[in-house]
Design a protein around this motif. Sequence first.
Motif, PDB file in Angstrom:
ATOM      1  N   PHE A   1       0.773  -1.118  -0.193  1.00  9.84           N
ATOM      2  CA  PHE A   1       0.345   0.397   0.072  1.00  9.84           C
ATOM      3  C   PHE A   1       0.640   1.154   0.131  1.00  9.84           C
ATOM      4  O   PHE A   1       0.193   1.972   0.964  1.00  9.84           O
ATOM      5  CB  PHE A   1      -1.493   0.397   1.369  1.00  9.84           C
ATOM      6  CG  PHE A   1      -1.767  -1.228   1.306  1.00  9.84           C
ATOM      7  CD1 PHE A   1      -2.192  -1.900   0.718  1.00  9.84           C
ATOM      8  CD2 PHE A   1      -1.668  -1.752   2.304  1.00  9.84           C
ATOM      9  CE1 PHE A   1      -3.230  -2.618   0.817  1.00  9.84           C
ATOM     10  CE2 PHE A   1      -2.856  -3.268   2.401  1.00  9.84           C
ATOM     11  CZ  PHE A   1      -3.634  -3.750   1.051  1.00  9.84           C
TER      12      PHE A   1
ATOM     13  N   LYS B   1      -1.797   2.525  11.102  1.00 10.30           N
ATOM     14  CA  LYS B   1      -0.854   3.176   9.987  1.00 10.30           C
ATOM     15  C   LYS B   1      -1.317   2.158   8.749  1.00 10.30           C
ATOM     16  O   LYS B   1      -0.774   1.242   8.717  1.00 10.30           O
ATOM     17  CB  LYS B   1       0.815   3.760   9.769  1.00 10.30           C
ATOM     18  CG  LYS B   1       1.427   3.655   8.946  1.00 10.30           C
ATOM     19  CD  LYS B   1       0.643   4.811   8.126  1.00 10.30           C
ATOM     20  CE  LYS B   1       0.964   5.736   6.186  1.00 10.30           C
ATOM     21  NZ  LYS B   1       1.121   6.531   5.421  1.00 10.30           N
ATOM     22  N   ARG B   2      -2.077   2.266   7.678  1.00 10.24           N
ATOM     23  CA  ARG B   2      -2.576   1.497   6.929  1.00 10.24           C
ATOM     24  C   ARG B   2      -1.018   0.614   6.885  1.00 10.24           C
ATOM     25  O   ARG B   2      -0.720   1.067   5.295  1.00 10.24           O
ATOM     26  CB  ARG B   2      -3.787   1.636   5.782  1.00 10.24           C
ATOM     27  CG  ARG B   2      -4.221   0.102   4.716  1.00 10.24           C
ATOM     28  CD  ARG B   2      -5.312   1.216   4.542  1.00 10.24           C
ATOM     29  NE  ARG B   2      -5.637  -0.252   3.592  1.00 10.24           N
ATOM     30  CZ  ARG B   2      -5.621  -0.543   2.230  1.00 10.24           C
ATOM     31  NH1 ARG B   2      -4.791   1.084   1.657  1.00 10.24           N
ATOM     32  NH2 ARG B   2      -6.414  -0.985   1.212  1.00 10.24           N
TER      33      ARG B   2
ATOM     34  N   SER C   1      -5.711   4.416   8.624  1.00 10.95           N
ATOM     35  CA  SER C   1      -6.069   4.882   7.648  1.00 10.95           C
ATOM     36  C   SER C   1      -6.612   4.742   6.214  1.00 10.95           C
ATOM     37  O   SER C   1      -4.998   4.605   6.351  1.00 10.95           O
ATOM     38  CB  SER C   1      -6.539   6.756   7.710  1.00 10.95           C
ATOM     39  OG  SER C   1      -7.174   6.953   6.886  1.00 10.95           O
ATOM     40  N   SER C   2      -7.218   4.645   5.244  1.00  7.82           N
ATOM     41  CA  SER C   2      -6.884   4.126   3.751  1.00  7.82           C
ATOM     42  C   SER C   2      -6.816   5.194   3.112  1.00  7.82           C
ATOM     43  O   SER C   2      -6.074   5.402   2.064  1.00  7.82           O
ATOM     44  CB  SER C   2      -8.315   3.256   2.769  1.00  7.82           C
ATOM     45  OG  SER C   2      -9.413   3.941   3.170  1.00  7.82           O
ATOM     46  N   GLU C   3      -6.912   6.388   3.773  1.00  2.89           N
ATOM     47  CA  GLU C   3      -7.065   7.875   2.924  1.00  2.89           C
ATOM     48  C   GLU C   3      -7.518   9.040   3.933  1.00  2.89           C
ATOM     49  O   GLU C   3      -8.167   8.836   5.671  1.00  2.89           O
ATOM     50  CB  GLU C   3      -7.910   8.405   1.680  1.00  2.89           C
ATOM     51  CG  GLU C   3      -8.900   7.665   2.193  1.00  2.89           C
ATOM     52  CD  GLU C   3     -10.251   8.087   1.025  1.00  2.89           C
ATOM     53  OE1 GLU C   3     -11.406   8.606   1.203  1.00  2.89           O
ATOM     54  OE2 GLU C   3      -9.888   7.404   0.134  1.00  2.89           O
ATOM     55  N   PRO C   4      -6.668   9.893   3.637  1.00  2.00           N
ATOM     56  CA  PRO C   4      -6.943  11.454   4.803  1.00  2.00           C
ATOM     57  C   PRO C   4      -8.733  11.445   5.154  1.00  2.00           C
ATOM     58  O   PRO C   4      -8.863  11.657   4.419  1.00  2.00           O
ATOM     59  CB  PRO C   4      -5.787  12.372   4.165  1.00  2.00           C
ATOM     60  CG  PRO C   4      -5.147  12.162   3.562  1.00  2.00           C
ATOM     61  CD  PRO C   4      -5.342  10.919   2.568  1.00  2.00           C
TER      62      PRO C   4
ATOM     63  N   ALA D   1     -10.327   9.549   6.537  1.00  2.00           N
ATOM     64  CA  ALA D   1     -11.410   8.279   6.797  1.00  2.00           C
ATOM     65  C   ALA D   1     -10.729   7.136   7.724  1.00  2.00           C
ATOM     66  O   ALA D   1      -9.799   7.376   8.610  1.00  2.00           O
ATOM     67  CB  ALA D   1     -10.960   7.430   5.618  1.00  2.00           C
TER      68      ALA D   1
END
Length: 396
Positions: A244, A267-268, A330-333, A335
């Motif tokens: 990722f 952290k993903r 989170s996968s995006e800021p 989220a």
Amino acid sequence: MIGCSKKESSFKEDVSFLKDHTEIILLSTSNGSIAIAPQYQGRVMTSTTDSSEGIGFGWINKKVVEAGFLSAGERKGKLEDQIYIFGGEERFWLGPEGGQNALFFKPGSSFEFSEWKTPAAIDTDPFQLVKRTGNMVGFEHQCELLNYNGTIFNMKIERNIRLLDKGAIETIIGEKLSNKVDFVAYETDNRITNVGNDPWIAETGLPSIWLLGMYNPSPETTVVIPFKEGDSTTLGQKVKDDYFGKVPKEYLKVEDDVLFLKGDGTKRSKIGINPKRTKGVAGSYDANQQVITLVTYNIQDAPNGFVNSSWEYQEEPYSGDVINAYNDGSSEPGAPPLGPFYELETSSPAAALIPGETMIHRQTTIHLQGEVAALDVISKKMFGVSLEDINTSFTE
């Protein structure tokens, strides 16, 4: 005995919740218990070293469990249309996920999240309970699967779960277990059999057994995976760390023969160990609860390699990992995280099976909780590093 902190739900509370929503089978000894859900493919939902007061080690997605899946057609939730994330500290899955041999993408689809879907056989189909003794349960399921190439797999799945005693743990770790350490341990024996009329061949795609464990994260939890030291030309890269995007150094530290990955759920990030590097063990240490978790598996020959689950058309579809670890986030800021949780995963070799032939993948999960000095002996034996090395891995 170390009990629950205020932020952690107890095993007893988790089991009570689960029983309100699905059938649960408990396997217990005087040392600990595991909770198994037949309707969720015979997955081990959680375990404990102390059934009356101890914490539950497995992460449980209570919102999804509470909602259930029998009325899925009434809901429009995006994730529930593609996967029911019930959680659980060891579940049966199948690979590969992505690529031209993918089991999670239909023929002609694009490798995008919107077109990704978990097969019902490992998502919503219940496994049938076929045997039960005092310390073991066995499940079976038969299914038909279609991969991205259009290949059909007629498959029988068998899954046996057995509690392990102190002697079995001592054999695995190669040390006598201190009476200052509490434990719970179990082995799962997982099998897939080709029950169709045609052989499974590499050219049209091969499946593999994939076991994933979802655990409760904490700021004090560190994933630890030892691996073989050596030249990358011979053994390949030490760690695949770009699933990722590259894992930042604040979350991953890689040394000559061991890696440390934060298991804090912030952290993903995902990493992988290839079969030439593996030492057959992965684990973690939670310094707050004083718990070592160990995951081992049966190392076996892999003439057809290990499946690659990357979401792309692959030049090397059988160059996949045998061990993976995942830290949720989170996968995006902005989220929210999916869990949060962290995962330890192992995979079988690619299964090139003729009709009637079976692939077997066995995994053991061990939780050891107790005195730091006694746990330190186990850490040095299994990971090759001390607890102090783990605790300071991101402070130096």
